[in-house]
Each structure stands twice: as C-alpha cells, then as structure tokens.
Design an enzyme around this catalytic site. Structure first.
Site, mmCIF file in Angstrom:
data_model
loop_
_atom_site.group_PDB
_atom_site.id
_atom_site.type_symbol
_atom_site.label_atom_id
_atom_site.label_comp_id
_atom_site.label_asym_id
_atom_site.label_seq_id
_atom_site.Cartn_x
_atom_site.Cartn_y
_atom_site.Cartn_z
ATOM 1 N N GLN A 1 44.519 4.141 35.191
ATOM 2 C CA GLN A 1 43.612 5.118 35.809
ATOM 3 C C GLN A 1 44.255 5.708 37.047
ATOM 4 O O GLN A 1 44.196 6.915 37.279
ATOM 5 C CB GLN A 1 42.285 4.453 36.159
ATOM 6 C CG GLN A 1 41.508 4.006 34.928
ATOM 7 C CD GLN A 1 40.205 3.315 35.282
ATOM 8 O OE1 GLN A 1 39.932 3.027 36.442
ATOM 9 N NE2 GLN A 1 39.399 3.050 34.271
ATOM 10 N N ARG B 1 30.966 -4.625 27.557
ATOM 11 C CA ARG B 1 31.864 -5.535 26.840
ATOM 12 C C ARG B 1 31.372 -6.992 26.910
ATOM 13 O O ARG B 1 31.631 -7.784 26.005
ATOM 14 C CB ARG B 1 33.291 -5.413 27.357
ATOM 15 C CG ARG B 1 33.858 -4.005 27.160
ATOM 16 C CD ARG B 1 35.365 -3.975 27.190
ATOM 17 N NE ARG B 1 35.867 -2.676 27.614
ATOM 18 C CZ ARG B 1 35.970 -1.607 26.835
ATOM 19 N NH1 ARG B 1 35.592 -1.666 25.567
ATOM 20 N NH2 ARG B 1 36.436 -0.454 27.304
ATOM 21 N N SER C 1 47.532 0.018 37.130
ATOM 22 C CA SER C 1 46.343 0.687 36.609
ATOM 23 C C SER C 1 46.693 2.047 36.021
ATOM 24 O O SER C 1 47.237 2.910 36.700
ATOM 25 C CB SER C 1 45.320 0.866 37.741
ATOM 26 O OG SER C 1 44.365 1.835 37.380
ATOM 27 N N ASP D 1 40.985 -4.871 28.859
ATOM 28 C CA ASP D 1 39.559 -4.776 28.500
ATOM 29 C C ASP D 1 39.146 -5.806 27.450
ATOM 30 O O ASP D 1 37.979 -5.861 27.057
ATOM 31 C CB ASP D 1 39.244 -3.366 27.971
ATOM 32 C CG ASP D 1 39.335 -2.326 29.076
ATOM 33 O OD1 ASP D 1 39.158 -2.676 30.250
ATOM 34 O OD2 ASP D 1 39.580 -1.146 28.750
HETATM 35 C C1 S3P Z 1 41.672 2.907 31.313
HETATM 36 C C2 S3P Z 1 42.433 2.023 32.025
HETATM 37 C C3 S3P Z 1 42.011 0.633 32.316
HETATM 38 C C4 S3P Z 1 40.843 0.182 31.449
HETATM 39 C C5 S3P Z 1 39.790 1.239 31.323
HETATM 40 C C6 S3P Z 1 40.380 2.518 30.725
HETATM 41 C C7 S3P Z 1 42.190 4.272 31.086
HETATM 42 O O1 S3P Z 1 41.625 0.549 33.670
HETATM 43 O O2 S3P Z 1 40.282 -1.010 31.965
HETATM 44 O O3 S3P Z 1 38.740 0.784 30.498
HETATM 45 O O4 S3P Z 1 41.676 4.984 30.203
HETATM 46 O O5 S3P Z 1 43.132 4.675 31.795
HETATM 47 P P1 S3P Z 1 42.740 0.278 34.791
HETATM 48 O O6 S3P Z 1 43.715 1.356 34.652
HETATM 49 O O7 S3P Z 1 42.050 0.364 36.115
HETATM 50 O O8 S3P Z 1 43.281 -1.079 34.490
#
Ligand code: S3P
Length: 442
Positions: A177, A400, A175, A327
């Site tokens: 994030q 989405r 991830s 996504d």
């Molecule tokens: C994102 C990371 C993704 C994605 C989200 C945006 C980001 O999530 O699904 O829409 O900006 O770092 P994950 O990191 O949890 O996969």
C-alpha cells in the site's frame, strides 16, 4: 439487503460439514480491482474492467474516482467502463472521500490525490479511523506532500494542495500500500520516483502500470527491489480481466483441506508470487493442492486450484513468509488448529494494525473454541488437534476473522459462532453462496 448481508444477519454459527465438493469460480481480486479503477480513472481513454470485485471496499474506491472526475459506468455483473480524466485531469472533490473499511483504497488514493496537487478530506469507518496513516504520509511528505491528520496520524485527515517532487524512498514498513501510494504520487511529478524494498511486496501496481503503458523499470540493487517510475506518466486506457482473489480463495481452500473427504476446484485464482505464500505453507504442511490450466490475466499468473482434504502437520512459518501471505494468517491459523503438532508463525507485527488486531483476534477466537494457543508480540503458536468448538468469536468487525472462524466450525465437534458476519461483504460478497454451493451448509 444484498445476498451476503441477508445471509449474515441470520447466520451466527457454522457446524461440522459433509465433504465439500464441486467447482467454484472465485470473485475478482480486491487489490487488482482497486488498482484497475484508479489507473483507469487516471488514464486517457476508456478502460473496460471485467470481473471487478463488487465488494464494499472496492465500491468506495469507485465512488472516490467518480468524485475526482472520472466517469464510471456499470455495464453488467462485474463489468465496468471507466472514462479516464487523462493528464492533470483530476478535479478537487466536492465532498470528503469516504473509504468505509478500506485501507488499500484510502492509502492508494492519498498518494494519487497528493501527487495530483489536490486538496481533499479522507474519512472512513471506526476500524479504518484507528489504522495508521503516517506510514503513507511520511514518504509523501518527503516528496513535498502536506497533511493534517487526526491524533496518531489517523483518519479523518486532509491532503493539502501542494506541488510534489519525485524522490528516492525506502519505506520504513514492508507494505504494498505504501509502495503504491508513492508510485501513484509519482504519476504526476516531473522526473523519476523510486521505491526500494528489502522484501518485495505484492507488485500489482508495477504490473498494472506497465499494462497501462507507464515508463517503469524494476531492478535489484544492493539487495533491494527497486521500482523506478518516470513522471509525468502517460497512461493509456486498456481492458482488464480481473483474476480471482487468492486471499478469498484461502477460506474455501482451508475448509476443503480440513473437512474430511472434500475435493474442490477453485477456478481462476491469481498466483502472484507475493500472494501465494499460504499455498506454499499449506503444501509444506501436507496439503494436497494442485494447479490446473495455468494462464495469464491482467499481467498476472492465474490457475484453477484443486484442493483435496489432507492430514496436515504443524510447521515453523518464518517471518520471511509474512509479506507473501499477510492477509492469510487467519485462514492459516485455522488450518494449524486442525493439524497434528504445533505450528509456529513469526513476523506477525503487521497483523496488529489490519482491519482489527488480528493476532489478538485469532488467538482469542481459537482459545474460545478449545484450541491451545500462545501469542507473543509478533508471533503465534497453535497446537493442533481435534477442535472442540462451542465458542463465540469476537470478530471486531474484521471480515477475514469472520470467514476464518466460520471455516473452523466446519471441522469442529460443536458449532462455532461469530458475533457478526455482515462485514464479509467488504471483500467477499459471494462468500456464503460460494461456500454453500460447495456444500458448507451455512
Ligand atoms: C494490499 C496490501 C496489503 C494487504 C491489503 C491489500 C494492497 O497491505 O494487507 O489487504 O492491495 O496493496 P500492506 O501493504 O499494508 O501490507
């Protein structure tokens, strides 16, 4: 009511469309927009952001940066000035930080706030309050972060004041994030914070930290991608031109492929290697997609993308693709439904904890419109063919899912209805205008 919600309030269905034609400028990338605001707020000096995505998710992060002490001023359409707080300059927010529907904003700012040694309450809407936050709390706790969360490690949650230490972390989930939350926590700690990933996730934080002058090294060690950030980081304000969002471009791209006779150019789309999985898969399915005028913006590769309607063939999409198109599965599933043969997508467990249980929402929505689908715990098989349509899709307040099924309706025999389109404004406020300019007739 803005452009999107006014249109969405009236709109509940899409129907077979004439060919999509023309050029459309894609709105700013959501991931880059969040990061530009956060790093601009942390930096010394004034950052100017051009082309910020003015979606609800990003505006929630903007408000959070203001609550933490940065001055953010709108100069014009998508143009913002951020006066950063500089080293140790963030202040304790007076009110809870409300992230609405925005998982990225909430998780990244949890890292920032914990690392800055502040106390803050994080809240969000019903969908965000159902999403797992333990994936961020666990690595931050290894750095000394302290939290009280609602049951199941969910929002509302409180980040407690604590002094964090750098750490060397291999997150238990692929991830960006989580990786970004750890790096943002590392901004204020003394020493080197390292994150190791078996599969590289989108590297926008790394790219943008470099643009802001952070001391950061990316390498490959023992089959892991390692990013090492030296803290405390000295960030210097800069100008950011936000490239267009490939996750939003996915919808007009798939629509153009499945509506016979279409030929469109989507301008200014970011082509980061960890974001272009959908394009690679669609090309393998037979999609005619060309890159024009390649260039750079905000440290990222960008191009205009020409998409022509194409006969598609079902393929096997391996689990390794998932981080590069996480996504984009709602859009891919629509393309798969219009292809000949079966498309099998694997490695989809993460879809269950997005803005909705996307795997279930995609499968249910396709079935409601006459498409044959088999869904497992983490995989999905879609049997393509002519789309009967005529179904009502439960969006579960997921932007989405709403956009994907409106695109499906453009190639269906009977109209495809969605129960709500208002949440499209969280990520793509100009969706209806852009699609209608290309001829979608929403
Ligand atoms: C994102 C990371 C993704 C994605 C989200 C945006 C980001 O999530 O699904 O829409 O900006 O770092 P994950 O990191 O949890 O996969």
């Amino acid at each position: 009511m803005n452009d999107t919600s006014a249109a969405a309030a009236k709109l509940s269905a899409s129907r077979a469309s004439a060919p999509l034609r023309g050029r459309a400028l894609m709105a700013g990338d959501k991931s880059i927009s969040h990061r530009a605001l956060i790093l601009g707020a942390a930096a010394t000096g004034t950052t100017t952001i051009h082309g910020l995505l003015e979606g609800d998710d990003v505006l929630a992060t903007l408000a959070a940066m203001q609550a933490l002490g940065a001055q953010v001023t709108k100069l014009g359409d998508g143009q913002y000035e951020v006066v950063g707080v500089g080293p140790m300059g963030f202040k304790t927010p007076a009110q809870p930080l409300d992230f609405g529907n925005a998982g990225t904003g909430a998780r990244l700012v949890m890292g920032l706030v914990a690392g800055a040694g502040l106390e803050a309450e994080f809240i969000g809407d019903a969908s965000l309050s159902a999403r797992p936050m333990g994936r961020v709390m666990r690595p931050l706790a290894k750095m000394g972060g302290q939290f009280s969360a609602s049951e199941g490690d969910r929002l509302p949650l409180r980040v407690h004041k604590a002094q964090l230490m750098p750490a060397d972390i291999t997150p238990d989930v692929a991830s960006a994030q989580v990786k970004s939350a750890i790096l943002l926590a590392g901004l204020h700690t003394q020493g080197q914070t390292r994150v190791r990933e078996a599969h590289l996730t989108r590297d926008h934080s790394e790219n943008m930290l470099t643009l802001f002058g952070a001391s950061l090294e990316c390498s490959v060690q023992d089959n892991h991608h390692v990013v090492a950030l030296n803290g405390p980081a000295k960030l210097t304000a800069t100008d950011i031109h936000v490239p267009g969002d490939p996750s939003s471009a996915a919808f007009p791209m798939v629509a153009a492929l499945i509506v016979p006779g279409s030929d469109v150019v989507l301008e200014n789309v970011m082509l980061n290697r960890q974001r272009d999985g959908l394009i690679r898969v669609l090309r393998e399915m037979g999609g005619n997609i060309e890159f024009l005028n390649p260039r750079q913006a905000a440290g990222e590769a960008v191009a205009d993308i020409r998409v022509q309607a194409s006969p598609l063939t079902g393929i096997e999409v391996s689990a390794e693709m998932a981080p590069d198109m996480i996504d984009e599965y709602p859009a891919l599933a629509v393309a798969a439904a219009c292809a000949s043969g079966t498309t099998h997508m694997q490695g989809l467990a993460e879809l269950r904890v997005k803005e909705s249980d996307r795997l279930a929402a995609i499968a249910d929505g396709l079935r409601a419109n006459g498409v044959e689908v088999q869904d497992g715990e983490s995989d999905l098989r879609v049997r393509g063919g002519p789309i009967a349509g005529g179904g009502l899709v439960a969006t579960h307040h997921d932007h989405r899912i709403a956009m994907a099924f409106l695109c499906l309706g453009l190639a269906a025999e009977k109209p495809v209805s969605i129960d709500d389109g208002s949440m499209i404004a969280t990520s793509f406020p100009s969706f209806f205008t852009l699609m209608n300019d290309l001829g979608a007739g929403f």
